[in-house]
Design an enzyme around this catalytic site. Sequence first.
Site, short mmCIF file in Angstrom:
data_model
loop_
_atom_site.label_atom_id
_atom_site.label_comp_id
_atom_site.label_asym_id
_atom_site.label_seq_id
_atom_site.Cartn_x
_atom_site.Cartn_y
_atom_site.Cartn_z
N PRO A 296 -44.59 -22.25 -27.00
CA PRO A 296 -44.41 -22.94 -25.72
C PRO A 296 -44.29 -22.04 -24.49
O PRO A 296 -44.26 -22.54 -23.36
CB PRO A 296 -43.10 -23.74 -25.91
CG PRO A 296 -42.41 -23.10 -27.05
CD PRO A 296 -43.45 -22.47 -27.91
N LYS A 300 -48.64 -24.71 -22.51
CA LYS A 300 -50.04 -25.14 -22.60
C LYS A 300 -50.31 -26.33 -23.54
O LYS A 300 -51.37 -26.95 -23.47
CB LYS A 300 -50.92 -23.97 -23.07
CG LYS A 300 -51.06 -22.88 -22.02
CD LYS A 300 -52.00 -23.31 -20.91
CE LYS A 300 -51.94 -22.46 -19.68
NZ LYS A 300 -51.36 -23.11 -18.51
P1 FAD Z 1 -47.89 -35.08 -30.65
O1 FAD Z 1 -47.16 -35.17 -29.36
O2 FAD Z 1 -47.22 -34.37 -31.78
O3 FAD Z 1 -48.25 -36.56 -31.08
C1 FAD Z 1 -48.72 -36.89 -32.36
C2 FAD Z 1 -48.29 -38.29 -32.71
O4 FAD Z 1 -48.80 -38.65 -33.98
C3 FAD Z 1 -46.78 -38.42 -32.79
O5 FAD Z 1 -46.34 -39.51 -32.00
C4 FAD Z 1 -46.51 -38.62 -34.26
O6 FAD Z 1 -45.35 -39.41 -34.50
C5 FAD Z 1 -47.79 -39.30 -34.70
N1 FAD Z 1 -48.06 -39.17 -36.15
C6 FAD Z 1 -47.81 -38.14 -36.97
N2 FAD Z 1 -48.17 -38.42 -38.22
C7 FAD Z 1 -48.68 -39.67 -38.20
C8 FAD Z 1 -49.21 -40.53 -39.20
N3 FAD Z 1 -49.25 -40.16 -40.48
N4 FAD Z 1 -49.63 -41.75 -38.83
C9 FAD Z 1 -49.56 -42.16 -37.52
N5 FAD Z 1 -49.07 -41.39 -36.55
C10 FAD Z 1 -48.63 -40.16 -36.89
N6 FAD Z 1 -46.68 -28.29 -23.87
C11 FAD Z 1 -46.97 -28.13 -22.54
O7 FAD Z 1 -48.13 -28.36 -22.16
N7 FAD Z 1 -46.05 -27.73 -21.61
C12 FAD Z 1 -44.78 -27.47 -21.98
O8 FAD Z 1 -43.95 -27.18 -21.12
C13 FAD Z 1 -44.44 -27.59 -23.37
N8 FAD Z 1 -43.17 -27.37 -23.78
C14 FAD Z 1 -42.84 -27.64 -25.08
C15 FAD Z 1 -41.53 -27.45 -25.46
C16 FAD Z 1 -41.14 -27.74 -26.76
C17 FAD Z 1 -39.71 -27.54 -27.14
C18 FAD Z 1 -42.11 -28.26 -27.69
C19 FAD Z 1 -41.71 -28.61 -29.11
C20 FAD Z 1 -43.41 -28.44 -27.33
C21 FAD Z 1 -43.80 -28.13 -26.03
N9 FAD Z 1 -45.11 -28.31 -25.61
C22 FAD Z 1 -45.43 -28.06 -24.29
C23 FAD Z 1 -46.14 -28.77 -26.55
C24 FAD Z 1 -46.42 -30.27 -26.45
O9 FAD Z 1 -45.24 -31.01 -26.59
C25 FAD Z 1 -47.43 -30.67 -27.53
O10 FAD Z 1 -48.52 -29.79 -27.49
C26 FAD Z 1 -47.94 -32.12 -27.33
O11 FAD Z 1 -46.94 -33.03 -27.70
C27 FAD Z 1 -49.22 -32.38 -28.15
O12 FAD Z 1 -49.58 -33.72 -28.06
P2 FAD Z 1 -50.32 -34.44 -29.26
O13 FAD Z 1 -50.54 -35.84 -28.82
O14 FAD Z 1 -51.47 -33.62 -29.69
O15 FAD Z 1 -49.30 -34.38 -30.47
C1 PHB Z 2 -39.99 -27.12 -20.15
O1 PHB Z 2 -39.66 -27.77 -21.15
O2 PHB Z 2 -39.64 -27.46 -19.00
C2 PHB Z 2 -40.83 -25.92 -20.34
C3 PHB Z 2 -41.19 -25.53 -21.62
C4 PHB Z 2 -41.97 -24.41 -21.79
C5 PHB Z 2 -42.38 -23.67 -20.68
C6 PHB Z 2 -42.04 -24.07 -19.41
C7 PHB Z 2 -41.25 -25.20 -19.23
O3 PHB Z 2 -43.12 -22.55 -20.85
#
Ligand code: FAD
Ligand code: PHB
Length: 404
Positions: A296, A300
């Site tokens: 993180p 991105k």
């Molecule tokens: P997800 O958000 O993981 O969504 C996937 C969905 O699929 C979920 O709702 C899940 O419940 C569902 N799912 C899983 N398995 C199944 C199944 N078998 N059947 C049906 N549904 C299912 N990114 C940034 O751009 N900026 C940031 O500042 C940043 N900070 C972060 C800080 C932390 C602490 C964390 C953990 C992540 C951070 N990220 C950040 C990353 C970001 O949160 C993820 O990249 C983003 O959530 C990806 O979206 P997604 O929809 O691909 O996946």
């Molecule tokens: C946030 O959760 O606000 C956050 C996470 C990762 C970053 C920046 C901000 O790199």
Amino acid sequence: MGGNRIQVGIVGAGPAGLLLGHLLHLNGIDSLIVENRSREYVIDRVRAGVLEQGTVDLLQAMGVGDGLQQAGLRHEGLHVSFRGSRHRIDLAGLTGGKAITVYGQNEVVRDLIDARTATTRPLHFEAERVSVSDLDSSSPVLRFQHGGAEHEVHCDYIAGCDGFHGICRPAIPEGVLTVYERIYPFAWLGILSEAAPSSEELVYTYHDRGFALFSMRSPKVTRLYFQVPPDEPIEHWSDEAIWTEMLERMTTQDGWQPNVGRIIQKSVTPMRSFVAAPMRYGRLFLAGDSAHIVPPTGAKGLNLAASDVLVLARALKAFYQHGRTEWLQEYSDVCLRRVWKAQRFSWWMTSTLHRFPDGHAFDHQRQLADLDYLTTSRAAMTSLAEQYVGLPADVSFESAGLTD
Ligand code: FAD
Ligand code: PHB
């Protein structure tokens, strides 16, 4: 057993699945979204906070930017802190006016669920036994249980938007995907605190005791992180110990430090770089965290999920409106070019700002020199700024059916 047909089956209602569903809706393409968690769980999960300029523009062009417009915090700079001093990087000044917006992933997801609900197109929460099959046939199948009934849905295409631990990537036969992976020897302990942010912009800190990050969610809520050993049990950290460590790492010589407040959420997140390529098998397309994970530090992950689904929406639009399949063929290559640049940036931010447990004195000095160079060279600051606000998307909004 409920059996039916849909154009696009979408697994997962995170940012990738919900954004894709809405982009398809705007192009008159039918989809079904299946999510295994509850609506509340998906909204309450505390995760990302930083939206690139392009992600903000995309949400606005899709007509789902009202909440963002009202409550998003636009940041035109950020700070890098080391050896006890903060150095500002002028993101907007170095990128011709681009910025990032701090707006919680929770809010993004809530806005998208509201938009989906308003379309009356199907979005099923708490689906069980979700599975995909027949991926290399002309009609892949999405199966799940919902509301006590078994469903078998025949699709033209399936989008695997089910995150890193989902079922779509594992449904691809062995030997098809190449996996590139790096696991880091640390994790982030993150908290949300009821305290007014003491800086208007983010502060990334490199300290002798390890990385720390100051961020926020609103004018009343601060979001903070610091580096801990991997698999650190959160129970090892009392609220008092968390504040002592935060302040130790973040306080600068000029006396700046975060405001202390009640801790309302805390968790530990492992750090990983991961890419599975190609992001497609037959009629299954992987998007977002199901295909790639970044640590993180570069903020991105959510932004990559958004750029993937923009590329996928463009390809599906071309198929449904003009019968063209070449953009579907190119989907993985187009996405991976941007994904790898974000991987490189996230790896660099992570390696420059964290203490590695096996790091030598040489590495520590090299990291300090890297940060010194970063904060004194306009060229280095410009490079960080253009990547932090987001490299340009490789496809136009117009090609995905939106007005730029
Ligand atoms: P997800 O958000 O993981 O969504 C996937 C969905 O699929 C979920 O709702 C899940 O419940 C569902 N799912 C899983 N398995 C199944 C199944 N078998 N059947 C049906 N549904 C299912 N990114 C940034 O751009 N900026 C940031 O500042 C940043 N900070 C972060 C800080 C932390 C602490 C964390 C953990 C992540 C951070 N990220 C950040 C990353 C970001 O949160 C993820 O990249 C983003 O959530 C990806 O979206 P997604 O929809 O691909 O996946
Ligand atoms: C946030 O959760 O606000 C956050 C996470 C990762 C970053 C920046 C901000 O790199």
